[in-house]
Scaffold this motif. Structure first.
Motif, PDB file in Angstrom:
ATOM      1  N   ARG A  81       0.833  -1.221   0.000  1.00  0.00           N
ATOM      2  CA  ARG A  81       0.000   0.000   0.000  1.00  0.00           C
ATOM      3  C   ARG A  81       0.866   1.268   0.000  1.00  0.00           C
ATOM      4  O   ARG A  81       0.543   2.236  -0.686  1.00  0.00           O
ATOM      5  CB  ARG A  81      -0.956  -0.008   1.184  1.00  0.00           C
ATOM      6  N   LEU A  82       1.938   1.262   0.788  1.00  0.00           N
ATOM      7  CA  LEU A  82       2.804   2.447   0.832  1.00  0.00           C
ATOM      8  C   LEU A  82       3.560   2.624  -0.490  1.00  0.00           C
ATOM      9  O   LEU A  82       3.803   3.755  -0.919  1.00  0.00           O
ATOM     10  CB  LEU A  82       3.774   2.367   2.012  1.00  0.00           C
ATOM     11  N   GLU A  83       3.911   1.533  -1.120  1.00  0.00           N
ATOM     12  CA  GLU A  83       4.575   1.625  -2.428  1.00  0.00           C
ATOM     13  C   GLU A  83       3.602   2.161  -3.473  1.00  0.00           C
ATOM     14  O   GLU A  83       3.978   3.012  -4.297  1.00  0.00           O
ATOM     15  CB  GLU A  83       5.105   0.258  -2.845  1.00  0.00           C
ATOM     16  N   GLU A  84       2.358   1.693  -3.443  1.00  0.00           N
ATOM     17  CA  GLU A  84       1.346   2.189  -4.385  1.00  0.00           C
ATOM     18  C   GLU A  84       1.155   3.696  -4.255  1.00  0.00           C
ATOM     19  O   GLU A  84       0.886   4.381  -5.236  1.00  0.00           O
ATOM     20  CB  GLU A  84      -0.001   1.487  -4.146  1.00  0.00           C
ATOM     21  N   ARG A  85       1.295   4.211  -3.047  1.00  0.00           N
ATOM     22  CA  ARG A  85       1.130   5.647  -2.821  1.00  0.00           C
ATOM     23  C   ARG A  85       2.443   6.401  -2.963  1.00  0.00           C
ATOM     24  O   ARG A  85       2.519   7.579  -2.674  1.00  0.00           O
ATOM     25  CB  ARG A  85       0.529   5.868  -1.441  1.00  0.00           C
ATOM     26  N   ARG A  86       3.457   5.686  -3.381  1.00  0.00           N
ATOM     27  CA  ARG A  86       4.801   6.250  -3.626  1.00  0.00           C
ATOM     28  C   ARG A  86       5.443   6.821  -2.367  1.00  0.00           C
ATOM     29  O   ARG A  86       6.145   7.823  -2.411  1.00  0.00           O
ATOM     30  CB  ARG A  86       4.730   7.276  -4.745  1.00  0.00           C
ATOM     31  N   PHE A  87       5.192   6.169  -1.223  1.00  0.00           N
ATOM     32  CA  PHE A  87       5.820   6.560   0.043  1.00  0.00           C
ATOM     33  C   PHE A  87       7.102   5.780   0.302  1.00  0.00           C
ATOM     34  O   PHE A  87       7.905   6.176   1.143  1.00  0.00           O
ATOM     35  CB  PHE A  87       4.866   6.361   1.219  1.00  0.00           C
ATOM     36  N   LEU A  88       7.269   4.653  -0.405  1.00  0.00           N
ATOM     37  CA  LEU A  88       8.503   3.888  -0.235  1.00  0.00           C
ATOM     38  C   LEU A  88       8.886   3.215  -1.535  1.00  0.00           C
ATOM     39  O   LEU A  88       8.085   3.093  -2.455  1.00  0.00           O
ATOM     40  CB  LEU A  88       8.393   2.862   0.905  1.00  0.00           C
ATOM     41  N   THR A  89      10.156   2.829  -1.585  1.00  0.00           N
ATOM     42  CA  THR A  89      10.670   2.058  -2.721  1.00  0.00           C
ATOM     43  C   THR A  89      11.214   0.734  -2.202  1.00  0.00           C
ATOM     44  O   THR A  89      11.612   0.625  -1.039  1.00  0.00           O
ATOM     45  CB  THR A  89      11.800   2.805  -3.462  1.00  0.00           C
ATOM     46  N   ARG A  90      11.221  -0.238  -3.090  1.00  0.00           N
ATOM     47  CA  ARG A  90      11.799  -1.551  -2.784  1.00  0.00           C
ATOM     48  C   ARG A  90      12.971  -1.798  -3.723  1.00  0.00           C
ATOM     49  O   ARG A  90      12.849  -1.575  -4.921  1.00  0.00           O
ATOM     50  CB  ARG A  90      10.801  -2.673  -3.036  1.00  0.00           C
ATOM     51  N   THR A  91      14.070  -2.266  -3.166  1.00  0.00           N
ATOM     52  CA  THR A  91      15.234  -2.610  -3.968  1.00  0.00           C
ATOM     53  C   THR A  91      15.647  -4.025  -3.610  1.00  0.00           C
ATOM     54  O   THR A  91      15.896  -4.320  -2.440  1.00  0.00           O
ATOM     55  CB  THR A  91      16.416  -1.649  -3.676  1.00  0.00           C
TER      56      THR A  91
END
Length: 149
Positions: A81-91
């Protein structure tokens, strides 16, 4: 008096510590919940994840789960959910392809800083009903119960 009545009298739910802790947690978190939900549409797990990344920087979901005592499925949903809202990135971790490093984006840091200030002010309002000594004693006892002492 029935046996059930006697048993009910022997146990006082209103003084059962887990019940009291839950009631206190619910009552004390409602106003803050309205802020993170109202401003950012977040659920409890999401703001907790956001705070852990804001406070400790880049981490894996496993590291957050250990530190925050959150179940991995709840973390996974919050990350999504936070990635969808562009609050976090995953590497993806190059040495362990199963692991992902999570990091707040600029928007995530803005939300974290905003909510951190709200949390500070709210914490100060909650503790005003106690003396400084009572507040520190309460925090100390809660840390001890949580195994954080």
């Amino acid at each position: 008096m029935t046996k059930q009545d006697v048993e009910a009298e022997e146990f006082d739910l209103a003084n059962f510590l887990p019940y009291l802790l839950n009631q206190a947690a619910e009552a004390s978190s409602l106003e803050f919940q309205r802020v993170y939900k109202g401003r950012y549409g977040m659920l409890r797990t999401e703001w907790r994840l956001l705070f852990h990344l804001g406070m400790y920087g880049r981490q894996t979901a496993t590291e957050i789960g250990t530190r925050a005592r959150m179940h991995k499925t709840k973390i996974s949903r919050a990350v999504q959910r936070l990635e969808e809202r562009r609050f976090l990135t995953r590497t993806r971790d190059e040495s362990d392809r199963r692991a992902e490093h999570l990091e707040l984006t600029q928007a995530g840091m803005v939300a974290y800083r905003d909510l951190r200030e709200v949390a500070r002010a709210y914490d100060a309002r909650l503790t005003r009903q106690f003396s400084a000594e009572q507040s520190e004693l309460l925090r100390s006892m809660l840390r001890q119960l949580a195994g954080m002492a």
